[in-house]
Design a protein around this motif. Structure first.
Motif, PDB file in Angstrom:
ATOM      1  N   LEU A  76       0.833  -1.211   0.000  1.00 51.32           N
ATOM      2  CA  LEU A  76       0.000   0.000   0.000  1.00 51.32           C
ATOM      3  C   LEU A  76       0.863   1.254   0.000  1.00 51.32           C
ATOM      4  O   LEU A  76       0.522   2.256  -0.646  1.00 51.32           O
ATOM      5  CB  LEU A  76      -0.933  -0.013   1.210  1.00 51.32           C
ATOM      6  N   ALA A 110       0.824   4.290  -2.743  1.00 51.51           N
ATOM      7  CA  ALA A 110       0.658   5.681  -2.325  1.00 51.51           C
ATOM      8  C   ALA A 110       1.812   6.555  -2.811  1.00 51.51           C
ATOM      9  O   ALA A 110       1.602   7.661  -3.336  1.00 51.51           O
ATOM     10  CB  ALA A 110       0.550   5.750  -0.799  1.00 51.51           C
ATOM     11  N   LEU A 129       1.665   9.651  -5.604  1.00 50.10           N
ATOM     12  CA  LEU A 129       2.055  11.016  -5.259  1.00 50.10           C
ATOM     13  C   LEU A 129       3.179  11.536  -6.154  1.00 50.10           C
ATOM     14  O   LEU A 129       3.325  12.754  -6.336  1.00 50.10           O
ATOM     15  CB  LEU A 129       2.493  11.080  -3.792  1.00 50.10           C
ATOM     16  N   SER A 167      -3.316  -1.381  -9.569  1.00 49.73           N
ATOM     17  CA  SER A 167      -2.639  -0.153  -9.164  1.00 49.73           C
ATOM     18  C   SER A 167      -1.126  -0.311  -9.222  1.00 49.73           C
ATOM     19  O   SER A 167      -0.406   0.567  -9.724  1.00 49.73           O
ATOM     20  CB  SER A 167      -3.063   0.244  -7.738  1.00 49.73           C
TER      21      SER A 167
END
Length: 470
Positions: A176, A180, A184, A252
């Motif tokens: 995760l 993230a 970003l 993702s």
């Protein structure tokens, strides 16, 4: 099995009932293993962003259909335990059911070897003696670890499942964080430059199929442990919850990696390629984070898959579809004989990887190929059952998807699957002999065996002549 043994087994099973969160963790723990950490390089070698999107749509939709199939069958056939194997037997007879059980078990064992290959390749970055995970030192350490886990699992299914639930949470943290951080630091220009792959789009998507199957293996995890569920409906819920969460995570990781590095650089990364991607974005600590996460993840997935492999053999033996010795349990309620055979096969395949040029990729694709027959038979059983139009449509789509996967696997892995499947018939013959029954009960079963035997012979010839390499 005598009445006293049956009552003792039922009492132990009742005492080990698993909750919805634990069943969901079994699904997630089964799927989130070694595969996710290899996705950036595997996809970059096959396709660009556009092909990756199509591949995840196809794989996600296909596996969702399979997830719906397992959810539906868990509710419609609550008397069938160890789902994949039981559904094949109920739908198509004893020999296909046996093949499903044996193939699912063999797939789990080979998959566990891929875990050790990747974890030792990861450590090989700091311990040269481990190389790419297939050196004598790496294999020797892996064998020791296999039997260490074996004795942990011998202490009981509930205890092992509890450990898996904790590990599942722990291993998701670095993944995760990877998602993230890359979100970003998203580089639109790099992402745009990686939109297209090389060659025909169909071939690009096809090249990803065994990879996507590998990372989704375990979607049936809750179904395999249906006899331990506190409530039968929790089996279907755990399957869908686990699948949808993992699909979002896998997609993702894949797509965001295209925004971190040029495709050519990602193709050349050492496995686990997630470590190389994050290192390029944040520095060396990123590689350390992913490497630690991989170790935790692989150990958790190994635990879950070893549990499921032994469970399938145990239930098949209890239903008189495997030799009687495989139904033995120890005082903790663990299927001890099945677990010993599982650990023994994992050890044997580990030794074979000494001859492989790329142990991880080879075992990854063989794992996927072996799992296709059990998946196809489970989907076929759901289609055979019929029912409301929606259920029939879902089952039909699941059958089409798994049939396409068999085509996508290619001739090499189909023949290698036959090499694995054919010797398994010895266990079937032993079982039939124990019960004084004919080896095959119909011409269809004879034909099935003949096809697999011919495939095995061709596979062996291919290996001997160099046409097939491992």
């Amino acid at each position: 099995m005598c009445a006293d043994d049956s009552r003792a087994t039922d009492a132990r099973t009742t005492a080990q009932k698993l909750s919805l969160p634990t069943l969901t963790a079994m699904v997630v723990g089964s799927m989130v293993g070694a595969g996710v950490f290899s996705l950036p390089r595997n996809f970059a070698q096959a396709t660009g962003v556009f092909g990756a999107v199509i591949a995840w749509v196809v794989a996600g939709a296909g596996m969702l259909m399979l997830a719906f199939v397992f959810q539906s069958l868990a509710v419609r056939k609550p008397d069938l335990n160890a789902g994949v194997y039981a559904y094949a037997k109920a739908g198509f007879g004893e020999f296909p059911g046996f093949f499903s059980a044996f193939g699912y078990w063999a797939s789990a064992c080979v998959g566990n070897v891929s875990y050790w290959a990747l974890i030792k390749s990861t450590l090989g970055a700091v311990i040269p003696g481990f190389g790419e995970g297939n050196t004598p030192l790496a294999v020797a350490v892996s064998v020791v670890c296999v039997w260490g886990f074996h004795f942990v699992i011998m202490r009981g299914v509930k205890e092992a499942a509890g450990i898996n639930r904790i590990v599942t949470v722990a291993k998701l943290v670095p993944i995760l964080l990877f998602v993230a951080i890359l979100a970003l630091t998203f580089k639109a220009d790099t992402f745009s430059a990686n939109l297209w792959g090389d060659g025909l789009l169909f071939e690009q998507v096809r090249a990803t199929m065994l990879v996507t199957v590998f990372v989704f293996l375990g979607v049936e995890g809750a179904s395999v442990y249906s006899r331990y569920a506190r409530r039968r409906e929790d089996v279907g819920r755990a399957t869908l919850l686990g699948f949808l969460g993992v699909l979002a995570l896998f997609a993702s990781v894949t797509l965001l990696s295209y925004a971190a590095l040029p495709k050519a650089r990602t193709e050349a990364l050492r496995q686990p390629s997630m470590a190389g991607v994050l290192e390029a974005v944040v520095g060396p600590w990123g590689a350390v984070l992913i490497s630690v996460g991989l170790v935790v993840s692989v150990l958790g997935a190994y635990l879950a898959w070893t549990l499921m492999a032994a469970e399938v053999l145990f239930v098949a033996a209890r239903d008189d579809d495997m030799p009687a010795f495989l139904r033995r349990e120890n005082r903790h309620g663990t299927p001890s004989a099945a677990l010993v055979l599982t650990s023994a096969l994992i050890t044997a395949v580990l030794l074979i990887t000494l001859l492989s040029e790329d142990a991880f990729t080879f075992t990854l694709k063989l794992t996927s190929a072996l799992a296709l027959v059990p998946y196809l038979l489970a989907a076929g059983y759901a289609l055979k059952l019929g029912g409301p139009r929606t259920q029939v449509l879902v089952a039909a789509l699941a059958v089409l998807y798994t049939a396409f996967l068999i085509f996508a696997a290619g001739l090499k892995f189909l023949l290698l699957s036959c090499v694995v499947y054919a010797p398994g018939t010895i266990l079937f013959a032993l079982t039939r002999r124990e019960h004084g029954r004919r080896l095959f009960s119909s011409p269809a079963e004879v034909t099935l065996f003949a096809v697999v035997a011919v495939g095995a012979v061709l596979g062996v010839i291919g290996l001997a002549t160099g046409f097939i390499t491992i």
